[in-house]
Structure formats: C-alpha cells, structure tokens
Design an enzyme around this catalytic site. Structure first.
Site, mmCIF file in Angstrom:
data_model
loop_
_atom_site.group_PDB
_atom_site.id
_atom_site.type_symbol
_atom_site.label_atom_id
_atom_site.label_comp_id
_atom_site.label_asym_id
_atom_site.label_seq_id
_atom_site.Cartn_x
_atom_site.Cartn_y
_atom_site.Cartn_z
ATOM 1 N N ASP A 162 -3.611 -4.512 6.530
ATOM 2 C CA ASP A 162 -3.326 -3.150 6.042
ATOM 3 C C ASP A 162 -1.827 -2.864 6.018
ATOM 4 O O ASP A 162 -1.376 -1.762 6.359
ATOM 5 C CB ASP A 162 -4.044 -2.111 6.923
ATOM 6 C CG ASP A 162 -5.547 -2.317 6.918
ATOM 7 O OD1 ASP A 162 -6.177 -1.958 7.934
ATOM 8 O OD2 ASP A 162 -6.069 -2.828 5.922
ATOM 9 N N HIS A 209 -7.655 1.238 1.434
ATOM 10 C CA HIS A 209 -7.855 1.508 2.858
ATOM 11 C C HIS A 209 -7.989 3.017 3.028
ATOM 12 O O HIS A 209 -7.184 3.781 2.482
ATOM 13 C CB HIS A 209 -6.651 0.979 3.659
ATOM 14 C CG HIS A 209 -6.751 1.247 5.121
ATOM 15 N ND1 HIS A 209 -7.572 0.511 5.956
ATOM 16 C CD2 HIS A 209 -6.152 2.184 5.897
ATOM 17 C CE1 HIS A 209 -7.455 0.981 7.184
ATOM 18 N NE2 HIS A 209 -6.601 1.991 7.189
#
Ligand code: GRF
Length: 195
Positions: free
Chosen positions: A144, A108
């Site tokens: 995430d 990410h």
C-alpha cells in the site's frame, strides 16, 4: 490496451472496471483471475463475457513464490498491458511486483498514506477521523505504498459503523477506479482527486 483484473471476493470493483472499458476507452478486459476458485467475482466476470482463471492459494500454503508462479501462467497467456488489483487480498512478493511495476494498480479503502493494511474503516472511526475514502495507487514492493494515482473522500458521520463507512467508501471506489484506469491507459499519471 489489455487489462487483467485480480480479485478475491465479490468483484464489485471489477464489474465497474469492466463496464467502463467500452467505446473509445483505450483498454479492454482480457482476464479476471482470483486466488479463490469460489470467488463470486468469477461468476460476475463470466456473466460479463470476460475470460476467467482461478489459482487457489491454499495448496501453496507458505510458498508465496510458487503461488505467484502459478498466477503467471494465465497472466502470461492473457498478456495484459495493465494489471488491476481489485479487492485482491493476497500480499505479492517484491519479485512478482517488480515484473509488473509501472503497470500494476491497486485500490485501497483508505486515504493513503493513512491506514495502510487491513480494517481501515474500523481504525479510522476509532481514531475519530472526520473523513475517510479510497486511494488508487501504483503497486510497488512496499504494501500500500506506491505513487498515488487518485483519491476520493467521504465524510465519517456520527454513529458510523465500519460496515456503514465501508459501503460509503465502496461507492466512491466504484467511481474512482474506472476514472483512474482510463487516465492511466491514456498515459496520464497525474493524481486525480474526485470532487
Ligand atoms: C472492499 O473492501 C473494497 O473496499 C476493497 O476490496 C473489498 C472488496 O471489493 N477494495 P470488491 O467488491 O471485491 O471489488
């Protein structure tokens, strides 16, 4: 160990991961799959000699579990030990993730837990951050959110645009992801902080 890589776009992270799995590295790439049959990463994977698959998510509009069931076909055939999400832009349901939990990684483009979700570079610039970066984490049902396996930092410079910052971060992603994958494949889950 067998590694499958999922992508949605150009696949620059996939290329670095595939190129890293050589010599005494305990893992080898067995599949590159995309939710977009036209993804540039599929051609790059073919050029690298890695089997590819594509499951277009558009016909499954709204029926996420059905799309994921289609993903499971090529995945089951490839029988990966580790699944790497690399620029994969579809949210995965808790059901799918739980099947791979503990064996699925994602990269990410922010220093999690900051800036989960999209447009991370614009948000960091907007917030006046002086540093940014990328994170490799284990994938859990929360977006995430999973245990952090590695991070790399970059400065945010005056005048940075999101694209300029994105390119600076992407270069660090290309260093971080292969390093974390090798450690993970060797059973080392201690977080790696790249200098
Ligand atoms: C990039 O924005 C990268 O930060 C993120 O996914 C996007 C595409 O990456 N991880 P790639 O070139 O397809 O690997």
């Amino acid at each position: 160990l067998r590694v499958a890589i999922l992508l949605s776009g150009g696949g620059s992270n996939m290329v670095k991961l595939v190129e890293s799995m050589t010599g005494d590295h305990p893992a080898r790439p067995v599949l590159v799959m995309s939710n977009d049959p036209a993804a540039g990463g599929l051609d790059r994977a073919r050029a690298l000699g890695v089997p590819v698959a594509a499951v277009d998510h558009k016909p499954f509009r709204g029926d996420r579990p059905a799309f994921e069931e289609a993903l499971n076909g090529p995945l089951a055939e490839a029988a990966p030990d580790i699944v790497c999400l690399a620029g994969f832009m579809r949210v995965l349901t808790a059901g799918f993730v739980s099947r791979w939990q503990g064996r699925m990684l994602n990269i990410h483009p922010s220093l999690l837990p900051k800036y989960r979700g999209l447009h991370t570079h614009a948000r960091a610039i907007e917030a006046g951050e002086t540093e940014a970066g990328c994170t490799v984490h284990e994938v859990t049902p929360e977006l995430d959110e999973g245990p952090i396996l590695g991070q790399a930092r970059v400065p945010v410079l005056a005048g940075d645009t999101p694209d300029v910052l994105a390119a600076r971060v992407l270069a660090r992603e290309h260093e971080l992801y292969p390093a974390v994958l090798e450690r993970f494949a060797r059973g080392n889950r201690a977080p790696l902080h790249l200098p």
